[in-house]
Design a protein around this motif. Sequence first.
Motif, mmCIF file in Angstrom:
data_model
loop_
_atom_site.group_PDB
_atom_site.id
_atom_site.type_symbol
_atom_site.label_atom_id
_atom_site.label_comp_id
_atom_site.label_asym_id
_atom_site.label_seq_id
_atom_site.Cartn_x
_atom_site.Cartn_y
_atom_site.Cartn_z
ATOM 1 N N VAL A 1 0.846 -1.199 0.000
ATOM 2 C CA VAL A 1 0.000 0.000 0.000
ATOM 3 C C VAL A 1 0.882 1.249 0.000
ATOM 4 O O VAL A 1 0.660 2.186 -0.775
ATOM 5 N N ARG A 2 1.898 1.264 0.856
ATOM 6 C CA ARG A 2 2.808 2.423 0.899
ATOM 7 C C ARG A 2 3.522 2.605 -0.432
ATOM 8 O O ARG A 2 3.662 3.712 -0.935
ATOM 9 N N GLU A 3 3.985 1.506 -1.011
ATOM 10 C CA GLU A 3 4.727 1.559 -2.272
ATOM 11 C C GLU A 3 3.837 1.999 -3.435
ATOM 12 O O GLU A 3 4.287 2.716 -4.328
ATOM 13 N N LEU A 4 2.588 1.583 -3.441
ATOM 14 C CA LEU A 4 1.676 1.949 -4.531
ATOM 15 C C LEU A 4 1.378 3.450 -4.557
ATOM 16 O O LEU A 4 1.052 3.993 -5.613
ATOM 17 N N GLN A 5 1.473 4.105 -3.427
ATOM 18 C CA GLN A 5 1.250 5.551 -3.329
ATOM 19 C C GLN A 5 -0.042 5.980 -4.021
ATOM 20 O O GLN A 5 -0.070 6.946 -4.771
ATOM 21 N N GLY A 6 -1.112 5.219 -3.805
ATOM 22 C CA GLY A 6 -2.414 5.563 -4.368
ATOM 23 C C GLY A 6 -2.727 4.916 -5.706
ATOM 24 O O GLY A 6 -3.865 4.947 -6.154
ATOM 25 N N ALA A 7 -1.738 4.341 -6.375
ATOM 26 C CA ALA A 7 -1.985 3.679 -7.661
ATOM 27 C C ALA A 7 -2.748 2.380 -7.439
ATOM 28 O O ALA A 7 -2.685 1.778 -6.376
ATOM 29 N N SER A 8 -3.481 1.953 -8.453
ATOM 30 C CA SER A 8 -4.227 0.697 -8.373
ATOM 31 C C SER A 8 -3.360 -0.469 -8.799
ATOM 32 O O SER A 8 -2.460 -0.308 -9.624
#
Length: 141
Positions: A126-133
């Motif tokens: 979740v942290r790594e995605l930084q809002g991306a799906s």
Amino acid sequence: MNKITRRQALGTTAGALSVLGLAGATAHAAVTRSRPATPATPAAPATPAGTVDEVYQGRRIRIVPASGGGDDHGGHHGGHQSPGQPTVLIDGRELHVMRNADGSWISVVNHYETFSGPLPLARAAVRELQGASLVPMGGMR
């Protein structure tokens, strides 16, 4: 005139790629370490049969333990994961995870970083995605 053999060319190329790979992994580790620590939200109470369902940094993480039997994931996505692996979902999309021989866990999002279990792994994703799906494995669907 000295000619280079195919073996020498392949050896040189392999050596150069190894150096680049190590440099990339080192740079990734440095970036990971330089990020400010994100306070972890308290774990949501486990739902029946060890299922985790929590919201972390605004994203819904759901972990469903593998059920007994041959198809541990109810036939979803053609059974990409190994039997016995939990299903990890972020906002309803599957995060492919793998358990290493030493008991640590990795995912397609954090492939070079190991975690102690599926929940810390999902939070890091979740942290790594930084809002991306998450995008399904094998391209867009």
